[in-house]
Design a protein around this motif. Structure first.
Motif, PDB file in Angstrom:
ATOM      1  N   ARG B 196       0.839  -1.200   0.000  1.00 55.43           N
ATOM      2  CA  ARG B 196       0.000   0.000   0.000  1.00 55.43           C
ATOM      3  C   ARG B 196       0.872   1.247   0.000  1.00 55.43           C
ATOM      4  N   ARG B 200       1.111   4.130  -2.916  1.00 55.87           N
ATOM      5  CA  ARG B 200       0.825   5.546  -2.661  1.00 55.87           C
ATOM      6  C   ARG B 200       1.978   6.409  -3.172  1.00 55.87           C
ATOM      7  N   GLU B 243      -7.670  -1.570  -2.554  1.00 58.43           N
ATOM      8  CA  GLU B 243      -7.964  -0.695  -1.415  1.00 58.43           C
ATOM      9  C   GLU B 243      -7.938   0.766  -1.840  1.00 58.43           C
ATOM     10  N   LEU B 244      -6.912   1.099  -2.665  1.00 56.73           N
ATOM     11  CA  LEU B 244      -6.800   2.486  -3.106  1.00 56.73           C
ATOM     12  C   LEU B 244      -7.974   2.871  -4.009  1.00 56.73           C
ATOM     13  N   LYS B 246     -10.898   1.669  -3.673  1.00 50.82           N
ATOM     14  CA  LYS B 246     -11.979   1.854  -2.729  1.00 50.82           C
ATOM     15  C   LYS B 246     -11.894   3.248  -2.096  1.00 50.82           C
ATOM     16  N   GLU B 247     -10.671   3.705  -1.873  1.00 56.59           N
ATOM     17  CA  GLU B 247     -10.473   5.042  -1.297  1.00 56.59           C
ATOM     18  C   GLU B 247     -10.735   6.140  -2.314  1.00 56.59           C
ATOM     19  N   GLU B 271     -15.163  10.623  -3.701  1.00 52.41           N
ATOM     20  CA  GLU B 271     -15.425  10.390  -2.287  1.00 52.41           C
ATOM     21  C   GLU B 271     -15.166   8.919  -2.009  1.00 52.41           C
ATOM     22  N   PRO B 272     -14.471   8.612  -0.964  1.00 52.74           N
ATOM     23  CA  PRO B 272     -14.245   7.188  -0.669  1.00 52.74           C
ATOM     24  C   PRO B 272     -15.564   6.436  -0.536  1.00 52.74           C
ATOM     25  N   ILE B 274     -17.592   3.998   1.252  1.00 57.54           N
ATOM     26  CA  ILE B 274     -17.538   3.370   2.565  1.00 57.54           C
ATOM     27  C   ILE B 274     -18.571   2.260   2.619  1.00 57.54           C
TER      28      ILE B 274
END
Lengths: 219, 274, 219
Positions: B196, B200, B243-244, B246-247, B271-272, B274
């Motif tokens: 991760r 980034r 994951e990113l 998803k973010e 917008e993430p 959630i």
């Protein structure tokens, strides 16, 4: 068809000479042309070599050439330093040779001492002694006997040629079953509950146990 | 070889000393056990072992044990047991016979005879040892051919090997089997956190569609073969990228099943989810 | 002082016989009692052995005994493979003896190495080992056991007579650091009837039998 006996004799001579180990009559017969009288050839050869520097000898039921016994003094270079057997091992070997098949317990009974670790092993390792089978008695103990290597080592044709064995047998001294009701105490019996490895049971008489073993195994 | 003790049991000396009348040999290291001591003492009587005077033998033995104990305080139990038994036997031999002998015990004379027999048995074995030593022994007295023609004549039905060899062969393997351990190394995984963080850091450079395999640090495997496998680098990087996504800071797409996965930094983060 | 020529001749004979390599006249003289006429002794010996199965020959100035050249045909015939069991064969035999009935996979599990093709074949060929049946497990693997010839060779009346763990310990083969669960199986194991089928019904798994036998014979 019969073969020239002289030819047979020469063939046997050459074969025995070339072989790395003693040969049996069967071994020889298999190599010789059919119809050869091996027995007669061996007898002739034996007679021819009698009294010479090399002799024909029968060991463990097989035949070999060997140097004459009285010339041993010449053989300083060929002599191998024999592995010296401890007194205990020698005695054990003799008992096995004369009493076979014999169990470990019987060996111990004759000697009156527990066979120390290493005594029988050494004989087994040297290939002088072998396990023969099991006695058909309770516990089915393993029996020991001697090997052909033993006979070859001592130059014996058969076990019946062991020195004095006939007299010993006649005197009943080779019987393994002692007379009934024989009750000389078995001191080993007293310690039976303890571990059979005597090295560990030093608590009774430490130094002595130690010394005793050192002595026995100091070969 | 223990040097402090007689390395070879010196029976000749013991025997000779025993022959000087009642002289006792105190050096019990010279003997293997009570029976061997008794035999040496018995020989001093110079009679056929089967005609032995057991009472005299018992006395000699008891004296031996007594002296031996004086020299060496602790004496092996075997010697003491034998001493006690001989003392008992001697007293039974000397005492008048009871009218009704105890049923469970053989007569004392019989026990004495049996002891003599047992000594005779050991004695012949002793003699056998000597007789064997007199034999023409191979490689000491007689010699086989020094340089046989390397022709070994062994009939094909005969083969070498005895029970001892069989046992040894068996047990060496079983021991080896126990010594053998299978210790698989747990597979190393490329930590998700690392993937991760790495992703980034790479975000600014991923303005264009880039394949997943191009992003995952697969080449690290070549530098460190003991580390995570290429598959692990790929898998962890994929998880991290999801994951990113998803973010809302990364986009991913795949044209069809099993084809390459492409990743791209989102120009304007969503917008993430959630 | 001169020595009895016959004695000298005997000494030379024994020395040449026992020596590992040909000996020169000097070599011989050095090892013979002083005053021995080596040259005459060699000449006598040469004459005595002429035409026999063994001959005295001079090679590169040194003397040695060798088999008569016309008997060479006997020697060539003899170069037969000695039947010494390889270590692998010996080990495999031991496992089969103690663990029978045992499959090839089980043998490999104990040995920790894959059984080479030749190993089992040699044992089968020598008649020490036989196929006993098929294990009633998936794949129905063939099981192996020992033969009567095996028992005969080792002088055993029955399989129950194989030395067990007690004898191994007594022979010093088992160290004390063995795991607590260490056992030696009873070769008379009564598992035989339960999980084994006789060999004959090979029709259930024909291909396998085929392969397997092909495997055994394809060497």
């Amino acid at each position: 068809m019969t073969l020239d006996p002289l030819f047979t004799q020469r063939c046997i001579e050459a074969l025995l000479f070339a072989a790395a180990e003693p040969l049996s009559v069967e071994d020889l017969a298999k190599r010789l042309p059919e119809g050869a009288d091996v027995g007669a050839g061996l007898a002739d050869l034996h007679a021819r070599y009698a009294g010479q520097g090399i002799e024909l000898a029968q060991v463990a039921g097989r035949w070999r050439f060997q140097t004459a016994t009285d010339l041993a003094f010449l053989m300083t270079e060929e002599r191998e330093e024999p592995r010296r057997l401890s007194k205990a091992a020698q005695e054990t070997l003799a008992i096995i040779a004369y009493h076979q098949p014999v169990t470990r317990a019987e060996i111990e009974a004759v000697r009156g001492v527990q066979a120390s670790r290493g005594t029988l092993d050494v004989l087994l390792e040297l290939g002088l002694v072998r396990m023969r089978g099991r006695r058909r008695t309770p516990g089915r103990p393993v029996t020991f006997g001697t090997t052909d290597a033993f006979l070859e080592h001592y130059g014996l044709a058969t076990l019946g040629d062991l020195p004095g064995i006939a007299e010993m047998r006649a005197a009943g001294l080779l019987a393994l079953d002692l007379p009934p009701g024989f009750t000389v105490p078995d001191p080993m019996g007293l310690r039976a509950g303890e571990d059979e490895d005597p090295l560990e049971d030093g608590d009774e008489a430490p130094e002595f146990a130690q010394d005793f073993l050192g002595d026995l195994e100091g070969r | 070889m223990s040097t402090g003790f007689q390395p070879t049991l010196d029976f000749e000396a013991a025997h000779a000393a025993a022959e000087d009348g009642a002289a006792l040999v105190i050096d019990i290291d010279g003997y293997e056990g009570p029976l061997h001591v008794l035999l040496a003492l018995a020989r001093s009587q110079k009679v056929d072992l089967l005609q032995l005077s057991i009472t005299r033998l018992a006395e000699q033995y008891l004296a031996f044990v007594q002296q031996a104990r004086r020299v060496r305080f602790s004496l092996a139990a075997d010697y003491l047991v034998m001493a006690a038994w001989l003392a008992y036997l001697k007293s039974r031999l000397l005492l008048p016979k009871p009218e009704r002998p105890k049923a469970e015990e053989p007569p004392a004379e019989e026990m004495a005879a049996q002891l003599a027999f047992r000594l005779a048995k050991l004695d012949v074995m002793r003699k056998a040892v000597e007789a064997l030593k007199e034999r023409p022994i191979l490689k000491r007295d007689v010699f086989m051919r020094g340089d046989p023609e390397a022709v070994k004549i062994v009939s094909s039905t005969r083969f070498e090997g005895d029970l001892y060899a069989l046992m040894t062969a068996y047990i060496t393997q079983r021991k080896r089997e126990h010594g053998r351990h299978y210790a698989p190394r747990p597979p190393q995984a490329y930590p998700l956190e690392d993937a991760r963080d790495r992703l980034r850091d790479l975000l600014p450079e991923m303005k264009d569609w880039t394949t997943l395999s191009g992003v995952a640090p697969v080449e690290r495997w070549e530098e460190d073969p003991d580390g995570p496998s290429p598959a692990s680098y790929l898998a962890s990087t994929l998880s991290a990228s999801l994951e990113l996504v998803k973010e809302g800071i990364l986009e991913a797409r795949q044209m069809e099943h099993f084809s390459d996965i492409y990743l791209r930094t989102r120009a304007e983060p969503l917008e993430p989810i959630i």
